[in-house]
Design an enzyme around this catalytic site. Structure first.
Site, short mmCIF file in Angstrom:
data_model
loop_
_atom_site.label_atom_id
_atom_site.label_comp_id
_atom_site.label_asym_id
_atom_site.label_seq_id
_atom_site.Cartn_x
_atom_site.Cartn_y
_atom_site.Cartn_z
N GLU A 43 0.85 -1.19 0.00
CA GLU A 43 0.00 0.00 0.00
C GLU A 43 0.89 1.24 0.00
O GLU A 43 1.96 1.25 0.63
CB GLU A 43 -0.88 -0.01 1.25
CG GLU A 43 -1.89 1.11 1.33
CD GLU A 43 -2.69 1.10 2.62
OE1 GLU A 43 -3.83 1.56 2.61
OE2 GLU A 43 -2.16 0.62 3.65
N LYS A 114 -10.44 0.20 -1.83
CA LYS A 114 -10.46 -0.18 -0.41
C LYS A 114 -11.76 0.27 0.26
O LYS A 114 -12.15 1.43 0.17
CB LYS A 114 -9.26 0.47 0.28
CG LYS A 114 -9.08 0.12 1.75
CD LYS A 114 -7.85 0.85 2.29
CE LYS A 114 -7.60 0.56 3.75
NZ LYS A 114 -6.46 1.36 4.27
N CYS A 157 -4.70 -3.59 3.50
CA CYS A 157 -4.34 -3.13 4.84
C CYS A 157 -5.41 -3.31 5.92
O CYS A 157 -5.61 -4.41 6.42
CB CYS A 157 -3.87 -1.69 4.78
SG CYS A 157 -2.89 -1.18 6.23
#
Length: 270
Positions: A43, A114, A157
């Site tokens: 990321e 995300k 993440c």
């Protein structure tokens, strides 16, 4: 699916797009020279800086990063995961935190925005408000089936704290789970490895987790320890706390063995 080597790249990205892309290329080259056919970047690999700077440069970051991923995949003839970079949301001053999977021909295979944003007051005194500049994705992450690399499930993440997302990926047939991250140093020391192992064990899947490490700007420190974990929860490779590459084998025979020995996916009630 065949047996192959995968690489989880670890970087200390800075608020400097060009410098980061040069470092990423060097690490991709290192991974390929070690035999990797699937290379995963963390990321924020292209830019890691203050939020206002990210927004100001978002259009350039997106354009150059997408071109970079397509070029690198073709040049090195590997499949590449770009683990998270900003793409402007039309009509807003926000971006999607975007993961992109590209094949050796430079063709886009999957794209994920995300969905879980890191809005957290960390006990070390740092406050993170990802939602101040990032728009949450509205769709579950995609799964891509490759005849050679297996069925690949995307995430980014903070998603790793939401097991229902990975169970969805497993229900879609995922055999390899991507968790590219820039995990904070404070939370990472206690939670990073155990969360990755839990996602691998409960879904009897490989986990590939490229990571950021070290100090990036101001007080922003990340944990490191890019990892590849097998379906039994064993850590196959760990990049430690310096920039580098974690390389390990993704073995369909091992996957099948674990799923025979622990058929928990077959025993799901819900």
């Amino acid at each position: 699916m065949k047996s192959y080597l995968a690489a989880a790249i670890q970087m200390t990205s800075q608020p400097d797009l060009e410098k980061n892309l040069i470092e990423a290329e060097e690490l991709i080259d290192l991974a390929v020279r070690q035999g990797a056919e699937l290379v995963c970047l963390p990321e924020n690999f292209a830019f890691m800086g203050e939020e206002q700077d990210k927004i100001a440069q978002a259009e350039a970051i997106a354009q150059k990063t997408e071109k970079f991923l397509h070029t690198m995949a073709q040049r090195f003839q590997v499949t590449i995961l770009g683990g998270g970079f900003p793409i402007l949301v039309e009509g807003t001053q926000k971006v999607y935190n975007t993961a992109l999977l590209v094949d050796p021909n430079g063709k886009e295979l999957a794209r994920y925005y995300k969905v879980h944003l890191f809005d957290v007051n960390v006990p070390d005194g740092n406050t993170y408000r990802e939602s101040s500049t990032v728009m949450a994705g509205k769709e579950l992450p995609p799964v891509y089936h490759s005849d050679t690399l297996g069925t690949l499930g995307l995430s980014v993440c903070y998603d790793v704290r939401f097991p229902e997302l990975y169970r969805y990926l497993a229900q879609q047939g995922a055999e390899v789970l991507f968790v590219p991250a820039a995990f904070t140093a404070y939370t990472g020391k206690d939670h990073w490895q155990v969360l990755l192992q839990a996602r691998a064990i409960e879904n009897t899947a490989y986990v590939i987790a490229p990571a950021q490490t070290g100090n990036h700007y101001s007080l922003r420190h990340t944990h490191g320890h890019a990892m590849i974990i097998d379906p039994w929860g064993m850590v196959l490779a760990d990049a430690g706390d310096k920039p580098g590459v974690a390389v390990a084998e993704i073995d369909p025979a091992r996957l099948a063995q674990v799923r025979r020995q622990m058929p928990s996916l077959e025993h799901r009630v819900f």
